[in-house]
Motif scaffolding. Structure first.
Motif, short mmCIF file in Angstrom:
data_model
loop_
_atom_site.label_atom_id
_atom_site.label_comp_id
_atom_site.label_asym_id
_atom_site.label_seq_id
_atom_site.Cartn_x
_atom_site.Cartn_y
_atom_site.Cartn_z
N VAL A 135 7.85 2.67 8.22
CA VAL A 135 7.81 1.26 8.57
C VAL A 135 6.42 0.95 9.11
CG1 VAL A 135 8.79 -0.57 10.00
CG2 VAL A 135 10.26 1.26 9.14
N ALA A 136 5.81 -0.12 8.61
CA ALA A 136 4.47 -0.49 9.06
C ALA A 136 4.30 -2.00 9.03
CB ALA A 136 3.41 0.17 8.17
N GLU A 137 3.58 -2.51 10.02
CA GLU A 137 3.29 -3.94 10.08
C GLU A 137 1.87 -4.26 9.68
OE1 GLU A 137 4.32 -5.95 13.67
OE2 GLU A 137 6.24 -4.93 13.84
N GLN A 138 0.97 -3.32 9.83
CA GLN A 138 -0.45 -3.56 9.58
C GLN A 138 -0.90 -2.86 8.30
OE1 GLN A 138 -2.11 -5.64 11.58
NE2 GLN A 138 -0.26 -5.85 12.80
N ILE A 139 -1.88 -3.43 7.63
CA ILE A 139 -2.43 -2.87 6.40
C ILE A 139 -2.91 -1.44 6.61
CG2 ILE A 139 -4.32 -3.07 4.74
CD1 ILE A 139 -4.14 -6.11 5.15
N GLU A 140 -3.57 -1.18 7.73
CA GLU A 140 -4.11 0.15 7.98
C GLU A 140 -2.99 1.20 8.08
OE1 GLU A 140 -6.92 -2.95 9.28
OE2 GLU A 140 -4.81 -2.57 9.75
N TYR A 188 8.99 -7.40 8.20
CA TYR A 188 9.09 -8.74 7.64
C TYR A 188 9.13 -8.55 6.13
CZ TYR A 188 4.22 -7.45 7.42
OH TYR A 188 3.06 -6.77 7.21
N ARG A 189 9.64 -9.50 5.42
CA ARG A 189 9.75 -9.37 3.96
C ARG A 189 8.92 -10.44 3.28
NH1 ARG A 189 10.40 -4.82 3.21
NH2 ARG A 189 11.74 -4.70 1.43
N PHE A 190 8.44 -10.10 2.10
CA PHE A 190 7.68 -11.03 1.29
C PHE A 190 8.53 -11.64 0.19
CE2 PHE A 190 4.19 -8.03 2.53
CZ PHE A 190 3.52 -8.92 3.34
N LEU A 225 -1.70 1.82 4.55
CA LEU A 225 -2.68 2.66 3.87
C LEU A 225 -2.55 4.12 4.30
CD1 LEU A 225 -5.15 3.00 2.03
CD2 LEU A 225 -6.57 2.39 4.01
N THR A 226 -2.39 4.37 5.58
CA THR A 226 -2.24 5.74 6.08
C THR A 226 -1.02 6.42 5.48
OG1 THR A 226 -3.36 5.15 8.13
CG2 THR A 226 -2.01 7.14 8.16
N PHE A 227 0.10 5.71 5.45
CA PHE A 227 1.31 6.27 4.85
C PHE A 227 1.09 6.59 3.37
CE2 PHE A 227 3.91 4.23 8.34
CZ PHE A 227 4.46 5.41 8.81
N ILE A 228 0.47 5.67 2.64
CA ILE A 228 0.24 5.89 1.21
C ILE A 228 -0.71 7.06 0.99
CG2 ILE A 228 -0.70 4.88 -0.90
CD1 ILE A 228 0.30 2.15 0.17
N ILE A 271 4.91 5.22 -1.26
CA ILE A 271 4.30 4.18 -2.08
C ILE A 271 4.37 2.90 -1.28
CG2 ILE A 271 4.86 5.28 -4.27
CD1 ILE A 271 7.17 3.26 -4.58
N GLY A 272 3.56 1.92 -1.63
CA GLY A 272 3.62 0.65 -0.91
C GLY A 272 2.64 -0.35 -1.47
N TYR A 273 2.76 -1.56 -0.98
CA TYR A 273 1.89 -2.66 -1.37
C TYR A 273 0.69 -2.73 -0.44
CZ TYR A 273 5.33 -4.58 -4.58
OH TYR A 273 6.19 -4.78 -5.63
N LEU A 274 -0.48 -2.96 -1.04
CA LEU A 274 -1.71 -3.21 -0.29
C LEU A 274 -2.43 -4.39 -0.93
CD1 LEU A 274 -3.21 0.38 0.11
CD2 LEU A 274 -2.35 -1.07 1.95
N PRO A 275 -3.15 -5.17 -0.13
CA PRO A 275 -3.99 -6.22 -0.72
C PRO A 275 -5.08 -5.57 -1.56
CG PRO A 275 -3.77 -6.52 1.66
CD PRO A 275 -3.19 -5.18 1.34
N CYS A 276 -5.44 -6.23 -2.65
CA CYS A 276 -6.46 -5.69 -3.55
C CYS A 276 -7.76 -5.37 -2.83
CB CYS A 276 -6.73 -6.69 -4.68
SG CYS A 276 -5.34 -6.89 -5.79
N HIS A 277 -8.18 -6.25 -1.91
CA HIS A 277 -9.47 -6.01 -1.24
C HIS A 277 -9.44 -4.74 -0.40
CE1 HIS A 277 -7.36 -8.14 2.04
NE2 HIS A 277 -8.13 -7.45 2.84
N CYS A 278 -8.26 -4.32 0.03
CA CYS A 278 -8.12 -3.09 0.80
C CYS A 278 -8.04 -1.87 -0.12
CB CYS A 278 -6.88 -3.18 1.68
SG CYS A 278 -6.56 -1.70 2.65
#
Length: 104
Positions: A31-36, A14-16, A39-42, A48-55
Motif C-alpha cells: 500500500v502506498a500513497e506517494q509516487i516515490e 484512494y482509488r482512481f 516506485l520503491t515497491f515496483i 506491479i503498479g501505476y506511475l506517472p509517465c514523467h516519473c
C-alpha cells in the motif's frame, strides 16, 4: 492480462476509478500513497503498479522499469484551486501560469 491479474499490485488507499483506472489485480500486499513509495515497491521486483509517465521515463531509459501493457494507462485530471475570497497575488498568478504552460 490473466498473468497480470495474479501479480501483486501496489494498492492506493484512494482509488482512481473515476479517472478510469482500467486494471486491478487480484493481489495487493503493498500500500502506498506517494509516487516515490510506489516506485520503491515496483523497483523491488515484487510488485506491479501505476506511475506517472514523467516519473517512469528515467527508470525505463535505464532498463529498470518497463510498461507491462501500455494499453492499461489512464489519465488523472488535476485541478488548481484557491480560496475564492483571497486576492490572487503575483506569485500565485505566476505559479498558475507556469502550471498551465507545463500541463495544459
Amino acid at each position: 492480462l490473466e498473468r497480470l491479474l495474479e501479480m501483486d499490485q501496489v494498492r492506493h488507499p484512494y482509488r482512481f476509478l473515476k479517472g478510469g483506472e482500467p486494471f486491478q489485480s487480484r493481489h495487493s500486499m503493498a500500500v502506498a500513497e506517494q509516487i516515490e513509495s510506489v516506485l520503491t515497491f515496483i523497483l523491488s521486483g515484487r510488485h506491479i503498479g501505476y506511475l506517472p509517465c514523467h516519473c517512469a521515463h528515467a527508470w525505463e531509459a535505464e532498463g529498470l522499469l518497463w510498461a507491462l501493457n501500455p494499453g492499461l494507462d489512464f489519465v488523472v485530471p488535476f485541478t488548481l484551486a484557491r480560496h475564492r475570497a483571497q486576492v490572487t497575488g503575483e506569485a500565485q498568478q505566476a505559479f498558475a501560469e507556469d502550471l498551465l504552460a507545463a500541463f495544459a
